[in-house]
Design a protein around this motif. Structure first.
Motif, mmCIF file in Angstrom:
data_model
loop_
_atom_site.group_PDB
_atom_site.id
_atom_site.type_symbol
_atom_site.label_atom_id
_atom_site.label_comp_id
_atom_site.label_asym_id
_atom_site.label_seq_id
_atom_site.Cartn_x
_atom_site.Cartn_y
_atom_site.Cartn_z
ATOM 1 N N GLY A 99 -7.101 -3.307 -6.543
ATOM 2 C CA GLY A 99 -7.336 -3.552 -5.119
ATOM 3 C C GLY A 99 -8.816 -3.749 -4.906
ATOM 4 N N LEU A 100 -9.159 -4.373 -3.796
ATOM 5 C CA LEU A 100 -10.574 -4.620 -3.498
ATOM 6 C C LEU A 100 -11.007 -3.946 -2.211
ATOM 7 N N GLY A 101 -10.088 -3.257 -1.573
ATOM 8 C CA GLY A 101 -10.424 -2.635 -0.293
ATOM 9 C C GLY A 101 -10.573 -3.662 0.813
ATOM 10 N N VAL A 138 -10.818 3.036 6.588
ATOM 11 C CA VAL A 138 -10.022 2.210 5.671
ATOM 12 C C VAL A 138 -9.824 0.788 6.206
ATOM 13 N N GLY A 143 -7.515 -5.503 1.944
ATOM 14 C CA GLY A 143 -6.200 -5.785 2.533
ATOM 15 C C GLY A 143 -6.097 -5.308 3.980
ATOM 16 N N LEU A 144 -6.517 -4.054 4.220
ATOM 17 C CA LEU A 144 -6.400 -3.521 5.581
ATOM 18 C C LEU A 144 -7.397 -4.184 6.520
ATOM 19 N N ASN A 176 0.836 -1.207 0.000
ATOM 20 C CA ASN A 176 0.000 0.000 0.000
ATOM 21 C C ASN A 176 0.869 1.255 0.000
ATOM 22 N N ASN A 186 -8.376 8.068 -4.005
ATOM 23 C CA ASN A 186 -7.043 7.548 -3.708
ATOM 24 C C ASN A 186 -6.669 6.381 -4.608
ATOM 25 N N GLN A 225 -12.746 1.826 0.271
ATOM 26 C CA GLN A 225 -11.660 2.449 -0.479
ATOM 27 C C GLN A 225 -11.912 3.941 -0.545
ATOM 28 N N VAL A 226 -10.851 4.724 -0.373
ATOM 29 C CA VAL A 226 -10.990 6.171 -0.554
ATOM 30 C C VAL A 226 -11.002 6.377 -2.064
ATOM 31 N N LYS A 281 2.065 1.664 -3.410
ATOM 32 C CA LYS A 281 0.955 1.911 -4.334
ATOM 33 C C LYS A 281 0.382 3.328 -4.179
ATOM 34 N N TYR A 282 0.323 3.809 -2.938
ATOM 35 C CA TYR A 282 -0.308 5.114 -2.716
ATOM 36 C C TYR A 282 0.712 6.246 -2.554
ATOM 37 N N ASP A 331 5.042 6.228 4.564
ATOM 38 C CA ASP A 331 5.254 6.612 3.160
ATOM 39 C C ASP A 331 5.103 8.116 3.027
HETATM 40 P P1 ADP Z 1 -6.871 -1.706 -1.486
HETATM 41 O O1 ADP Z 1 -5.523 -1.058 -1.407
HETATM 42 O O2 ADP Z 1 -6.836 -3.031 -2.141
HETATM 43 O O3 ADP Z 1 -7.923 -0.805 -2.048
HETATM 44 P P2 ADP Z 1 -6.783 -1.793 1.411
HETATM 45 O O4 ADP Z 1 -7.752 -2.415 2.346
HETATM 46 O O5 ADP Z 1 -5.368 -2.237 1.516
HETATM 47 O O6 ADP Z 1 -7.380 -2.045 -0.028
HETATM 48 O O7 ADP Z 1 -6.859 -0.249 1.620
HETATM 49 C C1 ADP Z 1 -8.097 0.399 1.720
HETATM 50 C C2 ADP Z 1 -8.020 1.819 1.221
HETATM 51 O O8 ADP Z 1 -7.225 2.599 2.103
HETATM 52 C C3 ADP Z 1 -7.339 1.947 -0.116
HETATM 53 O O9 ADP Z 1 -8.246 1.755 -1.180
HETATM 54 C C4 ADP Z 1 -6.809 3.382 -0.078
HETATM 55 O O10 ADP Z 1 -7.858 4.265 -0.438
HETATM 56 C C5 ADP Z 1 -6.506 3.591 1.397
HETATM 57 N N1 ADP Z 1 -5.072 3.396 1.714
HETATM 58 C C6 ADP Z 1 -4.486 2.274 2.181
HETATM 59 N N2 ADP Z 1 -3.168 2.466 2.411
HETATM 60 C C7 ADP Z 1 -2.910 3.738 2.043
HETATM 61 C C8 ADP Z 1 -1.726 4.559 2.040
HETATM 62 N N3 ADP Z 1 -0.555 4.081 2.448
HETATM 63 N N4 ADP Z 1 -1.850 5.835 1.629
HETATM 64 C C9 ADP Z 1 -3.051 6.330 1.232
HETATM 65 N N5 ADP Z 1 -4.184 5.622 1.206
HETATM 66 C C10 ADP Z 1 -4.133 4.350 1.612
#
Ligand code: ADP
Length: 424
Positions: free
Chosen positions: A373-375, A356, A377-378, A315, A366, A362-363, A318-319, A343
């Motif tokens: 991504g599927l939202g 999140v 992972g977190l 993440n 973002n 998912q934002v 990616k972000y 990051d």
């Molecule tokens: P995914 O990345 O597959 O969409 P996650 O559950 O890992 O799903 O993350 C959920 C959301 O949180 C992401 O879609 C993103 O909008 C936000 N996010 C996660 N990590 C970061 C990060 N390091 N910086 C900014 N936004 C983040």
């Protein structure tokens, strides 16, 4: 006349001073409270003869409030017109306790009788829903509330109360229940579909990966650099796909409570280092560095904790498309060990920060379309950390980057257990 009599007894309802009846039906709320029901002996004696009850009768009728009164032991019951209407009776009908039970839905008779007897025996509020057939020959749900009054020697004297038609309320309740059931069923089918689809996807992905590796070996031998480059791209995309499928499988296992953990003591620094090195090998855009370490042993599932670190690192990369570094830190205090991943990317607004960690959140602005991504992972990470009795946190500023961290509890040194290892 029956209405007037009923009103006379309505004012004789001596509810406890704080007691108020409250109904919620037909989208309105009607209150009859004790503050209005105080009565004197003189008023009782004068009764209906000297009081013009018509406005009150009309009001009760217009709001559909039935009023009933009966001397004890039960014999003849005094009902206002609204009560009679609820039971499909004409205004001049004579009502007895036997007729009342007879007009109840057979399935509700025993419970109603019991509720009444209990209220009289225990001096408690009688509050029950039952079905009957109204003047329109339709089944109506009635809510009746009342109580028993006793003479100076504590002998039950009379049993008074009110009733309202709550059919509409019940209908809406039933409709909502059905909607909830339908949603639950839909949710279940969706989970089944995700499980099935992920299982089905796993086999072809494994097979493509196998053939890709075979081709890589061939092109290596042949010295075809361009083909190898293309294959490395295919491989990278396959890894992303495999991660998504694994996440989907984890989600369905979690839903079914079947996510398994193999707990053991392991070196947290080693797993952080291993993960960072592994991801660095496939990341050209960012430098992943370890800012500090802690030298603690952790009790838990090494692979699952590794999975959380992978998620936070991917993440972070990616972000932060316009940044070029990510820093991992491990720190401890007396009771906890914390791993944080910082990051310098797009960051997260406060309104989204806690969300999140929710499933599928998912934002929107973002989401990097180039990185699927599927939202989840977190959400999965948070579940894993909570399973280890820890918690996750995020600090972030929009446009400046984010620091995601997880904290695990440590236990004090125990015999036979290395120092600083967390609770099992
Ligand atoms: P995914 O990345 O597959 O969409 P996650 O559950 O890992 O799903 O993350 C959920 C959301 O949180 C992401 O879609 C993103 O909008 C936000 N996010 C996660 N990590 C970061 C990060 N390091 N910086 C900014 N936004 C983040």
């Amino acid at each position: 006349m029956s209405d007037a009599m009923a009103q006379r007894h309505l004012v004789s309802l001596q509810m406890d001073s704080e007691q108020a009846f409250s109904f919620e039906g037909h989208g309105s709320s009607n209150h009859y409270s004790s503050s209005r029901s105080h009565d004197t002996t003189e008023q009782k004696e004068e009764g209906a003869l000297h009081t013009d009850h018509q406005p009150l009768d009309r009001l009760l009728e217009s709001i559909g409030l039935g009023v009933w009164y009966c001397d004890l032991p039960f014999g003849k019951l005094t009902w206002n017109n609204t009560c009679k209407k609820h039971f499909g009776l004409s205004p001049d009908a004579e009502v007895t306790i036997d007729l009342f039970y007879e007009l109840l839905h057979p399935d509700d008779r025993a419970a109603t009788r019991q509720a009444m007897e209990r209220s009289i025996a225990e001096n408690s509020i009688y509050d029950i829903d039952y079905r009957t057939t109204g003047i329109d020959s339709q089944v109506h749900w009635i809510r009746a509330i009342g109580r028993c009054f006793y003479d100076d020697h504590n002998r039950p004297e009379h049993f008074d109360g009110i009733m309202v038609d709550v059919t509409e309320h019940k209908r809406v309740e039933q409709m909502l229940r059905e909607q909830v059931e339908r949603l639950e069923e839909f949710e279940m089918r969706k989970d089944e579909f995700i499980t099935m689809a992920s299982h089905e996807l796993k086999t072809p992905i494994t097979s493509i990966k196998g053939y890709t590796q075979m081709l890589q070996n061939r092109f290596k031998k042949a010295g075809d650099g361009q083909a190898l480059y293309f294959l490395s791209i295919i491989n990278g995309q396959l890894n992303k796909l495999a991660n998504l499928v694994n996440d989907m499988l984890d989600i369905s296992r979690m839903q079914a409570g079947k996510l398994h953990f193999r707990d053991a003591l392991f070196d947290l620094d080693a797993i952080v280092l291993e993960t960072v090195e592994h991801l660095q090998a496939t990341t050209q855009t960012h430098e992943l560095s370890i800012g500090s370490s802690a030298n603690v042993q952790v009790f838990g599932d090494k692979d699952r904790i590794g999975q959380v670190i992978v998620n936070l690192l991917t993440n972070a990369v990616k972000y932060s498309p316009h940044a070029n570094r990510v820093i991992v830190r491990i720190s401890t205090d007396q009771e906890h060990v914390t791993v944080s991943v910082q990051d310098f990317g797009i960051g997260i607004d406060e309104e989204h920060r806690q969300k999140v960690f929710e499933r599928f959140y998912q934002v929107r602005d973002n989401t990097d379309k180039g990185a699927p991504g599927l939202g989840i992972g977190l959400y999965i990470s948070n579940q894993i950390i909570e399973r280890h009795k820890g918690w996750m946190q995020v600090e972030s500023k929009r446009g400046e980057g984010s620091t995601f961290s997880f904290t695990l509890p440590l236990i004090r040194e125990a015999p036979g257990r290395p120092q600083g290892s967390p609770l099992p």
